[in-house]
Design a protein around this motif. Structure first.
Motif, PDB file in Angstrom:
ATOM      1  N   PRO A  33       0.813  -1.223   0.000  1.00 39.31           N
ATOM      2  CA  PRO A  33       0.000   0.000   0.000  1.00 39.31           C
ATOM      3  C   PRO A  33       0.844   1.269   0.000  1.00 39.31           C
ATOM      4  CG  PRO A  33      -0.121  -1.118   2.126  1.00 39.31           C
ATOM      5  CD  PRO A  33       0.548  -2.054   1.183  1.00 39.31           C
ATOM      6  N   THR A  34       2.063   1.205   0.543  1.00 36.85           N
ATOM      7  CA  THR A  34       2.930   2.378   0.522  1.00 36.85           C
ATOM      8  C   THR A  34       3.298   2.751  -0.910  1.00 36.85           C
ATOM      9  OG1 THR A  34       3.891   1.825   2.676  1.00 36.85           O
ATOM     10  CG2 THR A  34       5.118   3.360   1.308  1.00 36.85           C
ATOM     11  N   VAL A  35       3.676   1.763  -1.712  1.00 33.16           N
ATOM     12  CA  VAL A  35       4.040   2.017  -3.108  1.00 33.16           C
ATOM     13  C   VAL A  35       2.821   2.502  -3.896  1.00 33.16           C
ATOM     14  CG1 VAL A  35       4.794   0.934  -5.260  1.00 33.16           C
ATOM     15  CG2 VAL A  35       5.974   0.405  -3.111  1.00 33.16           C
ATOM     16  N   ILE A  36       1.675   1.875  -3.672  1.00 36.58           N
ATOM     17  CA  ILE A  36       0.446   2.310  -4.361  1.00 36.58           C
ATOM     18  C   ILE A  36       0.118   3.751  -3.983  1.00 36.58           C
ATOM     19  CG2 ILE A  36      -2.039   1.937  -4.576  1.00 36.58           C
ATOM     20  CD1 ILE A  36      -1.509  -1.049  -4.124  1.00 36.58           C
ATOM     21  N   GLY A  37       0.193   4.057  -2.682  1.00 39.78           N
ATOM     22  CA  GLY A  37      -0.061   5.417  -2.222  1.00 39.78           C
ATOM     23  C   GLY A  37       0.934   6.404  -2.809  1.00 39.78           C
ATOM     24  N   ALA A  38       2.215   6.010  -2.898  1.00 42.02           N
ATOM     25  CA  ALA A  38       3.241   6.899  -3.447  1.00 42.02           C
ATOM     26  C   ALA A  38       2.981   7.197  -4.919  1.00 42.02           C
ATOM     27  CB  ALA A  38       4.622   6.270  -3.266  1.00 42.02           C
ATOM     28  N   LEU A  39       2.520   6.201  -5.675  1.00 43.49           N
ATOM     29  CA  LEU A  39       2.200   6.412  -7.091  1.00 43.49           C
ATOM     30  C   LEU A  39       1.039   7.390  -7.240  1.00 43.49           C
ATOM     31  CD1 LEU A  39       2.558   2.758  -8.462  1.00 43.49           C
ATOM     32  CD2 LEU A  39       4.130   4.677  -8.807  1.00 43.49           C
ATOM     33  N   ILE A  40       0.057   7.258  -6.340  1.00 42.15           N
ATOM     34  CA  ILE A  40      -1.068   8.209  -6.355  1.00 42.15           C
ATOM     35  C   ILE A  40      -0.577   9.601  -5.966  1.00 42.15           C
ATOM     36  CG2 ILE A  40      -3.263   8.814  -5.251  1.00 42.15           C
ATOM     37  CD1 ILE A  40      -3.811   5.816  -4.977  1.00 42.15           C
ATOM     38  N   GLY A  41       0.292   9.639  -4.948  1.00 44.64           N
ATOM     39  CA  GLY A  41       0.836  10.921  -4.508  1.00 44.64           C
ATOM     40  C   GLY A  41       1.630  11.615  -5.593  1.00 44.64           C
ATOM     41  N   LEU A  42       2.347  10.837  -6.413  1.00 43.20           N
ATOM     42  CA  LEU A  42       3.140  11.425  -7.501  1.00 43.20           C
ATOM     43  C   LEU A  42       2.268  12.137  -8.521  1.00 43.20           C
ATOM     44  CD1 LEU A  42       5.934   8.799  -8.281  1.00 43.20           C
ATOM     45  CD2 LEU A  42       6.253  11.213  -7.704  1.00 43.20           C
ATOM     46  N   SER A  43       1.066  11.630  -8.714  1.00 43.08           N
ATOM     47  CA  SER A  43       0.166  12.224  -9.714  1.00 43.08           C
ATOM     48  C   SER A  43      -0.821  13.207  -9.097  1.00 43.08           C
ATOM     49  CB  SER A  43      -0.600  11.111 -10.446  1.00 43.08           C
ATOM     50  OG  SER A  43      -1.371  10.349  -9.524  1.00 43.08           O
ATOM     51  N   SER A  44      -0.678  13.485  -7.810  1.00 42.41           N
ATOM     52  CA  SER A  44      -1.599  14.393  -7.117  1.00 42.41           C
ATOM     53  C   SER A  44      -1.069  15.818  -7.139  1.00 42.41           C
ATOM     54  CB  SER A  44      -1.813  13.940  -5.671  1.00 42.41           C
ATOM     55  OG  SER A  44      -2.353  12.634  -5.623  1.00 42.41           O
ATOM     56  N   ASN A  45      -1.976  16.749  -6.963  1.00 42.68           N
ATOM     57  CA  ASN A  45      -1.613  18.166  -6.940  1.00 42.68           C
ATOM     58  C   ASN A  45      -1.470  18.624  -5.489  1.00 42.68           C
ATOM     59  OD1 ASN A  45      -1.286  20.885  -7.257  1.00 42.68           O
ATOM     60  ND2 ASN A  45      -3.144  21.219  -8.464  1.00 42.68           N
ATOM     61  N   PHE A  46      -0.246  18.955  -5.105  1.00 42.52           N
ATOM     62  CA  PHE A  46       0.014  19.410  -3.732  1.00 42.52           C
ATOM     63  C   PHE A  46       0.306  20.910  -3.700  1.00 42.52           C
ATOM     64  CE2 PHE A  46       0.870  14.868  -3.441  1.00 42.52           C
ATOM     65  CZ  PHE A  46       0.300  14.530  -2.221  1.00 42.52           C
ATOM     66  N   SER A  47      -0.282  21.635  -4.640  1.00 42.91           N
ATOM     67  CA  SER A  47      -0.039  23.077  -4.703  1.00 42.91           C
ATOM     68  C   SER A  47      -0.522  23.794  -3.440  1.00 42.91           C
ATOM     69  CB  SER A  47      -0.726  23.690  -5.931  1.00 42.91           C
ATOM     70  OG  SER A  47      -2.129  23.445  -5.895  1.00 42.91           O
ATOM     71  N   PHE A  48      -1.492  23.184  -2.747  1.00 44.17           N
ATOM     72  CA  PHE A  48      -2.003  23.797  -1.512  1.00 44.17           C
ATOM     73  C   PHE A  48      -0.908  23.903  -0.458  1.00 44.17           C
ATOM     74  CE2 PHE A  48      -2.422  19.286  -0.766  1.00 44.17           C
ATOM     75  CZ  PHE A  48      -2.140  19.131   0.574  1.00 44.17           C
ATOM     76  N   MET A  49       0.124  23.047  -0.566  1.00 44.15           N
ATOM     77  CA  MET A  49       1.209  23.093   0.415  1.00 44.15           C
ATOM     78  C   MET A  49       2.038  24.360   0.242  1.00 44.15           C
ATOM     79  SD  MET A  49       2.515  19.175   0.842  1.00 44.15           S
ATOM     80  CE  MET A  49       3.420  19.652   2.311  1.00 44.15           C
ATOM     81  N   ALA A  50       2.191  24.810  -1.015  1.00 45.49           N
ATOM     82  CA  ALA A  50       2.915  26.060  -1.261  1.00 45.49           C
ATOM     83  C   ALA A  50       2.111  27.251  -0.759  1.00 45.49           C
ATOM     84  CB  ALA A  50       3.208  26.212  -2.749  1.00 45.49           C
ATOM     85  N   GLN A  51       0.783  27.137  -0.843  1.00 44.67           N
ATOM     86  CA  GLN A  51      -0.071  28.222  -0.373  1.00 44.67           C
ATOM     87  C   GLN A  51      -0.179  28.232   1.146  1.00 44.67           C
ATOM     88  OE1 GLN A  51      -3.762  27.455  -2.396  1.00 44.67           O
ATOM     89  NE2 GLN A  51      -2.914  27.814  -4.434  1.00 44.67           N
TER      90      GLN A  51
END
Length: 227
Positions: A33-51
């Motif tokens: 599940p860590t690898v699956i989650g990481a693959l999803i995380g790679l394609s996710s938009n984390f722009s809110f973290m910069a904001q």
């Protein structure tokens, strides 16, 4: 009477070996599940973290702490296993930002591979030392806990100050601290200090997870090719 005196340590040893074996099997399973989650995380938009450079990490930290408490509360049931796997899936998603940052470097894939390989080498080396020597490292518990608290405080403080030198120092200390935790946790299993393989797996997983993150951060800082 003599038979009982001999057989009880033998039975205890078998139980400890069972816990250690189940822990390693569950630890290997958590990587899925860590690898699956990481693959999803790679394609996710984390722009809110910069904001929200402060609130976003705090929210992620709160989510993970909440799930950790849930794993602990359910550790004696099958739901504890399900929650543990759910936690590792979410932890994999939260790897997204650092993996995206790393893979934006021209040698990013190499650095991720080096961090993963280094983490594996650290884990297998220290786990082997604890298993082969069977030395009791429980004396490290208080020092490691104090070090963990100080590390968390320093990390939270650096969210506000964002000092690059402090970030590197935190990462270097974290790699050493969680490496020592591997010795401590495997030793506890071998010596009967931890008999629940769900909790044992969670402890070792957190050490591996944090070593990987901070090792990757150090590699990006010192070897990252931004050209």
């Amino acid at each position: 009477m003599q038979y009982q005196t001999i057989s009880q340590p033998g039975a205890l040893g078998l139980e400890q070996n069972k816990v250690l074996r189940n822990t390693y099997m569950m630890l290997a399973l958590t990587m899925v599940p860590t690898v699956i989650g990481a693959l999803i995380g790679l394609s996710s938009n984390f722009s809110f973290m910069a904001q929200s450079p402060i609130m976003a990490p705090l929210l992620m930290f709160a989510v993970m702490m909440g799930m950790l408490f849930a794993v602990s509360a359910l550790r004696n049931s099958v739901w504890g296993i399900a929650m543990l796997l759910g936690f590792t899936f979410v932890a994999g998603i939260f790897l997204g930002p650092i993996l995206q940052h790393a893979l934006n470097l021209s040698n990013g894939a190499q650095l991720v591979g080096m961090a993963a390989g280094g983490t594996g080498l650290i884990f297998f080396s220290l786990a082997t030392i604890a298993t082969v020597t069977k030395r009791d490292f429980s004396f490290m518990g208080k020092f490691l806990f104090i070090g963990l608290i100080l590390l968390i405080v320093a990390s939270l403080a650096n969210l506000f100050f964002a000092i690059p030198a402090l970030s590197l120092t935190i990462s270097a200390i974290a790699v050493l601290l969680f490496s020592a935790y591997i010795l401590y946790d495997v030793s506890r299993i071998i010596n009967g200090g931890e008999t629940n393989y769900v909790m044992a797996t969670m402890s070792l997983y957190l050490s591996i997870y944090n070593i990987f993150i901070h090792l990757l951060s150090l590699l990006m800082a010192f070897s990252g090719d931004r050209d």
